[in-house]
Enzyme design. Structure first.
Site, PDB file in Angstrom:
ATOM      1  N   HIS A  62      61.716  57.949  54.794  1.00 29.37           N
ATOM      2  CA  HIS A  62      62.218  59.099  55.561  1.00 29.37           C
ATOM      3  C   HIS A  62      62.469  58.749  57.023  1.00 29.37           C
ATOM      4  O   HIS A  62      63.448  59.194  57.613  1.00 29.37           O
ATOM      5  CB  HIS A  62      61.247  60.289  55.423  1.00 29.37           C
ATOM      6  N   ASP A  86      62.731  67.431  48.884  1.00 32.82           N
ATOM      7  CA  ASP A  86      61.297  67.339  49.175  1.00 32.82           C
ATOM      8  C   ASP A  86      60.998  67.673  50.636  1.00 32.82           C
ATOM      9  O   ASP A  86      59.865  67.990  50.987  1.00 32.82           O
ATOM     10  CB  ASP A  86      60.762  65.942  48.821  1.00 32.82           C
ATOM     11  N   ASP A 137      75.683  71.600  44.799  1.00 33.71           N
ATOM     12  CA  ASP A 137      76.079  70.204  44.647  1.00 33.71           C
ATOM     13  C   ASP A 137      76.712  69.712  45.957  1.00 33.71           C
ATOM     14  O   ASP A 137      77.707  70.283  46.421  1.00 33.71           O
ATOM     15  CB  ASP A 137      77.088  70.119  43.490  1.00 33.71           C
ATOM     16  N   ASP A 155      70.380  61.535  50.982  1.00 33.22           N
ATOM     17  CA  ASP A 155      68.989  61.326  50.543  1.00 33.22           C
ATOM     18  C   ASP A 155      68.930  61.667  49.053  1.00 33.22           C
ATOM     19  O   ASP A 155      68.331  62.667  48.655  1.00 33.22           O
ATOM     20  CB  ASP A 155      68.094  62.259  51.372  1.00 33.22           C
ATOM     21  N   ASP A 158      68.999  58.022  42.301  1.00 37.22           N
ATOM     22  CA  ASP A 158      69.871  56.905  41.896  1.00 37.22           C
ATOM     23  C   ASP A 158      71.236  57.461  41.478  1.00 37.22           C
ATOM     24  O   ASP A 158      71.323  58.586  40.962  1.00 37.22           O
ATOM     25  CB  ASP A 158      69.262  56.158  40.699  1.00 37.22           C
TER      26      ASP A 158
HETATM   27  N1  SAM Z   1      63.489  59.374  48.395  1.00 38.03           N
HETATM   28  C1  SAM Z   1      64.237  59.467  47.252  1.00 38.03           C
HETATM   29  C2  SAM Z   1      64.587  58.235  46.500  1.00 38.03           C
HETATM   30  O1  SAM Z   1      65.570  57.565  46.821  1.00 38.03           O
HETATM   31  O2  SAM Z   1      63.835  57.916  45.589  1.00 38.03           O
HETATM   32  C3  SAM Z   1      65.245  60.556  47.218  1.00 38.03           C
HETATM   33  C4  SAM Z   1      64.451  61.808  47.053  1.00 38.03           C
HETATM   34  S1  SAM Z   1      65.188  63.367  46.969  1.00 38.03           S
HETATM   35  C5  SAM Z   1      63.987  64.124  45.934  1.00 38.03           C
HETATM   36  C6  SAM Z   1      66.635  63.191  45.948  1.00 38.03           C
HETATM   37  C7  SAM Z   1      67.266  64.530  45.636  1.00 38.03           C
HETATM   38  O3  SAM Z   1      68.681  64.393  45.482  1.00 38.03           O
HETATM   39  C8  SAM Z   1      66.785  65.187  44.346  1.00 38.03           C
HETATM   40  O4  SAM Z   1      65.979  66.281  44.671  1.00 38.03           O
HETATM   41  C9  SAM Z   1      68.061  65.591  43.613  1.00 38.03           C
HETATM   42  O5  SAM Z   1      67.978  66.868  43.010  1.00 38.03           O
HETATM   43  C10 SAM Z   1      69.084  65.544  44.741  1.00 38.03           C
HETATM   44  N2  SAM Z   1      70.482  65.370  44.311  1.00 38.03           N
HETATM   45  C11 SAM Z   1      70.959  64.502  43.398  1.00 38.03           C
HETATM   46  N3  SAM Z   1      72.296  64.652  43.269  1.00 38.03           N
HETATM   47  C12 SAM Z   1      72.676  65.620  44.140  1.00 38.03           C
HETATM   48  C13 SAM Z   1      73.924  66.231  44.476  1.00 38.03           C
HETATM   49  N4  SAM Z   1      75.048  65.852  43.870  1.00 38.03           N
HETATM   50  N5  SAM Z   1      73.940  67.201  45.420  1.00 38.03           N
HETATM   51  C14 SAM Z   1      72.785  67.595  46.034  1.00 38.03           C
HETATM   52  N6  SAM Z   1      71.573  67.077  45.740  1.00 38.03           N
HETATM   53  C15 SAM Z   1      71.510  66.090  44.817  1.00 38.03           C
END
Ligand code: SAM
Length: 278
Positions: A62, A86, A137, A155, A158
């Protein structure tokens, strides 16, 4: 009986830790979400079997995702975070007093609810009055804004499922258009040991859109291989030569980020340099 969690990457190698309790498990509309209590890492958030944050080491990711771009930009006012439900990135961004407003675009509201309950020290700024939470999204959201944000932080999980479209050229072009003239962006850019093809693809696609594209590294024990890549991209600002260490106020202390590390993180090992070529 002992319970052990295993994250296997590329069907070959992985991370394991002992679980004390399973605190939460649910299939959301977007992903499988688990929270484990552990003695070694504290609480751990796992999405689709992949560790996202642990209470022990989340500060590394972070701080490096946030402070490198925010201290490169001379006057960041409006910040967009895509993913990051988070709250860890929000927590770091609001440490910059010049930031007026932060938009957090998270596709999965369950991540936000769970973070508030099980990761209070990570989600602690999710009620900050400077923050708007937009449950949608990020790929769609970014199409609607032009010339608005000084800093964008990706953030995300994958690049599979809902996050797959967050590393393609058309998304980066929309991000470019959403940034102000001096705008900068940082993206989580995967593991150079486990997922070199993702690192290569993210570099190439960013480089195809942004005049300045430079990658940097940090170390997070619970991410595949430990070594983790971030991409920095901008309309002109260079994260090393345009960064003034004096921008970090005296007395500011983080747990990982320092002004010296900001510059050193861009010194890449030869095999990572090779991934970051056109
Ligand atoms: N620190 C992390 C890692 O790389 O392991 C990233 C953590 S954060 C929890 C990632 C977030 O991205 C998830 O909560 C997921 O729901 C969100 N996410 C994935 N695709 C997304 C999208 N297209 N738009 C918005 N949020 C998205």
């Amino acid at each position: 009986m002992e319970l052990w969690f295993k994250e296997i990457d590329e069907s070959q190698s992985g991370l394991t830790f002992k679980v004390k309790n399973v605190l939460f498990s649910k299939q959301t509309p977007y992903q499988r979400l688990d929270v484990f209590e552990t003695d070694f890492y504290g609480n751990v958030l796992v999405l689709d079997g992949c560790v996202q944050i642990t209470q022990k080491d989340e500060f590394v990711y972070h701080e490096m995702l946030s402070h490198v771009p925010l201290y490169t930009h001379p006057n960041p006012k409006n910040v967009l975070i895509i993913g990051g439900g988070d709250g860890g990135t929000v927590r770091e961004v609001v440490k910059h007093p010049e930031v007026d407003h932060v938009d957090l675009v998270e596709i999965d509201e369950v991540v936000i609810e769970v973070a508030k309950k099980y990761f209070p020290e990570v989600s602690c700024e999710l009620d900050n009055p400077k923050l708007s939470i937009l449950p949608m999204d990020g790929i769609e959201y970014i199409k609607s804004k032009k010339n608005h944000y000084d800093v964008i932080l990706i953030d995300s999980t994958d690049p599979v499922g809902p996050a797959e479209g967050l590393i393609v050229s058309s998304f980066y072009q929309n991000a470019f258009d959403t940034l102000t003239d001096n705008g900068v962006m940082a993206v989580q850019a995967e593991s150079p040991f486990f997922y070199p093809e993702w690192v290569r693809k993210i570099y190439r696609n960013l480089h195809g859109v942004f005049p300045v594209t430079k990658f940097y590294l940090s170390f997070t024990p619970t991410y595949p291989g430990g070594m983790w890549t971030f991409g920095f991209a901008s309309k002109g600002l260079d994260p090393v030569t345009d960064f003034a260490p004096s921008r970090v106020p005296a007395g500011t202390s983080f747990r990982y980020y320092t002004p010296d590390l900001h510059q050193a993180a861009f010194q890449l090992p030869a095999f990572v340099q090779e991934l970051c070529r056109e």
